[in-house]
Scaffold this motif. Sequence first.
Motif, short mmCIF file in Angstrom:
data_model
loop_
_atom_site.label_atom_id
_atom_site.label_comp_id
_atom_site.label_asym_id
_atom_site.label_seq_id
_atom_site.Cartn_x
_atom_site.Cartn_y
_atom_site.Cartn_z
N THR A 1 1.02 -1.15 -0.07
CA THR A 1 0.05 -0.16 -0.05
C THR A 1 0.85 1.09 0.08
O THR A 1 1.70 1.38 0.81
N LEU A 2 0.70 2.02 -0.87
CA LEU A 2 1.31 3.27 -0.96
C LEU A 2 1.18 4.40 -0.23
O LEU A 2 -0.34 4.64 0.00
N VAL A 3 1.52 4.88 0.53
CA VAL A 3 1.49 6.15 1.48
C VAL A 3 1.37 7.38 0.92
O VAL A 3 2.22 7.71 -0.04
N MET A 4 0.12 7.80 0.88
CA MET A 4 -0.05 9.18 0.23
C MET A 4 0.38 10.42 1.12
O MET A 4 1.02 11.35 0.47
N LYS A 5 0.36 10.23 2.56
CA LYS A 5 0.58 11.41 3.18
C LYS A 5 0.74 10.93 4.57
O LYS A 5 -0.05 10.13 5.04
N ASN A 6 1.75 11.30 5.42
CA ASN A 6 1.88 11.00 6.77
C ASN A 6 1.18 12.10 7.63
O ASN A 6 1.50 13.13 7.64
N VAL A 7 0.20 11.60 8.42
CA VAL A 7 -0.47 12.24 9.19
C VAL A 7 0.01 12.50 10.55
O VAL A 7 0.20 13.44 11.09
N VAL A 8 0.42 11.37 11.31
CA VAL A 8 0.81 11.35 12.54
C VAL A 8 2.05 10.09 12.30
O VAL A 8 1.86 9.22 12.09
N ILE A 9 3.13 10.72 12.91
CA ILE A 9 4.30 10.05 12.53
C ILE A 9 5.21 10.22 13.90
O ILE A 9 5.56 11.38 14.09
N ASP A 10 5.98 9.34 14.40
CA ASP A 10 6.93 9.24 15.48
C ASP A 10 6.64 10.09 16.62
O ASP A 10 7.05 10.92 17.25
N ARG A 11 5.22 9.93 17.21
CA ARG A 11 4.82 10.49 18.06
C ARG A 11 5.17 10.13 19.41
O ARG A 11 5.41 8.81 19.53
N ALA A 12 5.44 11.15 20.39
CA ALA A 12 5.68 10.58 21.54
C ALA A 12 4.88 9.55 22.20
O ALA A 12 3.61 9.97 21.93
N TYR A 13 5.23 8.49 23.02
CA TYR A 13 4.56 7.98 23.81
C TYR A 13 3.76 8.59 24.82
O TYR A 13 4.29 9.11 25.61
N PRO A 14 2.29 8.10 25.18
CA PRO A 14 1.67 8.88 26.19
C PRO A 14 2.29 8.35 27.59
O PRO A 14 2.61 7.14 27.74
N VAL A 15 2.52 9.17 28.44
CA VAL A 15 3.11 8.76 29.64
C VAL A 15 2.15 9.00 30.91
O VAL A 15 2.67 8.30 31.87
N ASN A 16 1.31 9.58 31.01
CA ASN A 16 0.42 9.86 31.92
C ASN A 16 -0.86 8.78 31.70
O ASN A 16 -2.14 9.25 31.39
N LEU A 17 -0.76 7.59 32.10
CA LEU A 17 -1.56 6.48 32.35
C LEU A 17 -2.50 6.70 33.32
O LEU A 17 -2.21 6.95 34.41
#
Length: 152
Positions: A136-152
Amino acid sequence: MDALDRQIIAELQLDGRQSLTELAGRVGLTVSPAHRRVRDLESARVITGYRAMVDPRSLGLGFEALVFVTMKQEDRATLLGFEEALAQIPNVVQAQRLFGDPDYLLRVCTADLDAYARLEDDVLAAMPGVQRLTSTLVMKNVVIDRAYPVNL
């Protein structure tokens, strides 16, 4: 891991190059305890490394595909051989083994469609145990390399 450790992790995910003095100020500690906590998080492998985030286009890697891999067989030797071969392909920037079908999801970056086609035909399809590749070809990266949530 306590709330202060989580705050340190959140800050370092936003800016891993900040000085210990800056980090300590942001989390409300002095430098010495902040440094100890960072060292402890690194020793425990909670923090596994530091890296620069780079725009792939600046490296001539403006084409991205997601590749679903289905294996012919799933015995241990075949899977380990596939994973070892996969680790040697620099254009595969992410690889995940999945439950169910398909067996793997790869994120592949190349210069263009022609370079990707050559990689798929000459390298990926020839890897040990591969039955089928679906891209599947990527048209656009919307969210990439987001920080992991730490406040669980």
